[in-house]
Design an enzyme around this catalytic site. Structure first.
Site, PDB file in Angstrom:
ATOM      1  N   TYR A 145       0.847  -1.202   0.000  1.00  0.00           N
ATOM      2  CA  TYR A 145       0.000   0.000   0.000  1.00  0.00           C
ATOM      3  C   TYR A 145       0.883   1.254   0.000  1.00  0.00           C
ATOM      4  O   TYR A 145       0.689   2.164  -0.804  1.00  0.00           O
ATOM      5  CB  TYR A 145      -0.935  -0.001   1.213  1.00  0.00           C
ATOM      6  CG  TYR A 145      -1.895   1.155   1.210  1.00  0.00           C
ATOM      7  CD1 TYR A 145      -3.183   1.004   0.706  1.00  0.00           C
ATOM      8  CD2 TYR A 145      -1.521   2.405   1.687  1.00  0.00           C
ATOM      9  CE1 TYR A 145      -4.074   2.069   0.684  1.00  0.00           C
ATOM     10  CE2 TYR A 145      -2.404   3.477   1.665  1.00  0.00           C
ATOM     11  CZ  TYR A 145      -3.664   3.307   1.164  1.00  0.00           C
ATOM     12  OH  TYR A 145      -4.540   4.363   1.132  1.00  0.00           O
ATOM     13  N   ASP A 146       1.847   1.287   0.897  1.00  0.00           N
ATOM     14  CA  ASP A 146       2.728   2.449   0.992  1.00  0.00           C
ATOM     15  C   ASP A 146       3.496   2.685  -0.302  1.00  0.00           C
ATOM     16  O   ASP A 146       3.641   3.821  -0.746  1.00  0.00           O
ATOM     17  CB  ASP A 146       3.710   2.266   2.152  1.00  0.00           C
ATOM     18  CG  ASP A 146       4.670   3.434   2.249  1.00  0.00           C
ATOM     19  OD1 ASP A 146       4.196   4.577   2.455  1.00  0.00           O
ATOM     20  OD2 ASP A 146       5.889   3.217   2.110  1.00  0.00           O
ATOM     21  N   MET A 147       3.962   1.624  -0.913  1.00  0.00           N
ATOM     22  CA  MET A 147       4.734   1.753  -2.146  1.00  0.00           C
ATOM     23  C   MET A 147       3.885   2.274  -3.302  1.00  0.00           C
ATOM     24  O   MET A 147       4.407   2.916  -4.212  1.00  0.00           O
ATOM     25  CB  MET A 147       5.347   0.403  -2.531  1.00  0.00           C
ATOM     26  CG  MET A 147       6.348  -0.168  -1.548  1.00  0.00           C
ATOM     27  SD  MET A 147       7.932   0.676  -1.516  1.00  0.00           S
ATOM     28  CE  MET A 147       8.611   0.251  -3.108  1.00  0.00           C
TER      29      MET A 147
END
EC number: 4.1.99.22
Length: 144
Positions: free
Chosen positions: A113-115
């Site tokens: 998700y962060d990436m």
């Protein structure tokens, strides 16, 4: 914490999974390794391993477990524009490694998700679940 001091040491193995629905744009960028932050699959795999090792620091009443093996596998599912994560943990001791496997899969999903968050706001994390566990007094579990 629950007292596990009187329980016998046994070989414990747990496998957990998670699914990240990326959507077509983020999925293509992950598949082609074209995200600005780098190789999302490798970073998520490493994050999953690190999370398994740190589980007792994240979950307040979870025992510290000396893991003997952690494996995190990420597979691309082009029909759903998703990444399917499977994390397995192994240890010999008086308590199981279910929490380590679940934490590993969940943190690998959060890392994806962060990436990808810069290219899509429609990412869905889901299906975080225990697939199987072996060892211990309560016996084995295998999701059917």
């Amino acid at each position: 914490m629950v007292d596990v001091g009187g329980k016998p040491d046994t070989e414990r193995v747990a496998v957990a999974s998670a699914t990240v629905l990326l959507g077509p744009v983020a999925f293509r960028l992950v598949q082609e390794n074209r995200l600005k932050k780098g190789d999302a699959l490798v970073v998520a795999q490493l994050a999953g391993v690190q999370a398994a090792k740190l589980t007792s620091q994240l979950i307040p009443l979870c025992h510290h477990v000396a893991l003997s093996h952690v494996h995190v596998r990420l597979e691309l599912d082009s029909t759903r524009h998703a990444v399917v994560i499977q994390a397995s943990c192994r240890a010999r001791g008086p308590t199981g490694v279910e929490m380590e496997a679940l934490t590993s899969a969940a943190v690998a999903a959060l890392t994806l998700y962060d990436m990808c968050k810069a290219v899509s706001r429609d990412i869905v994390l889901g299906d975080i679940k225990l697939i199987s566990k072996t060892g211990g007094q309560r016996g084995d579990f295998h999701r059917t």
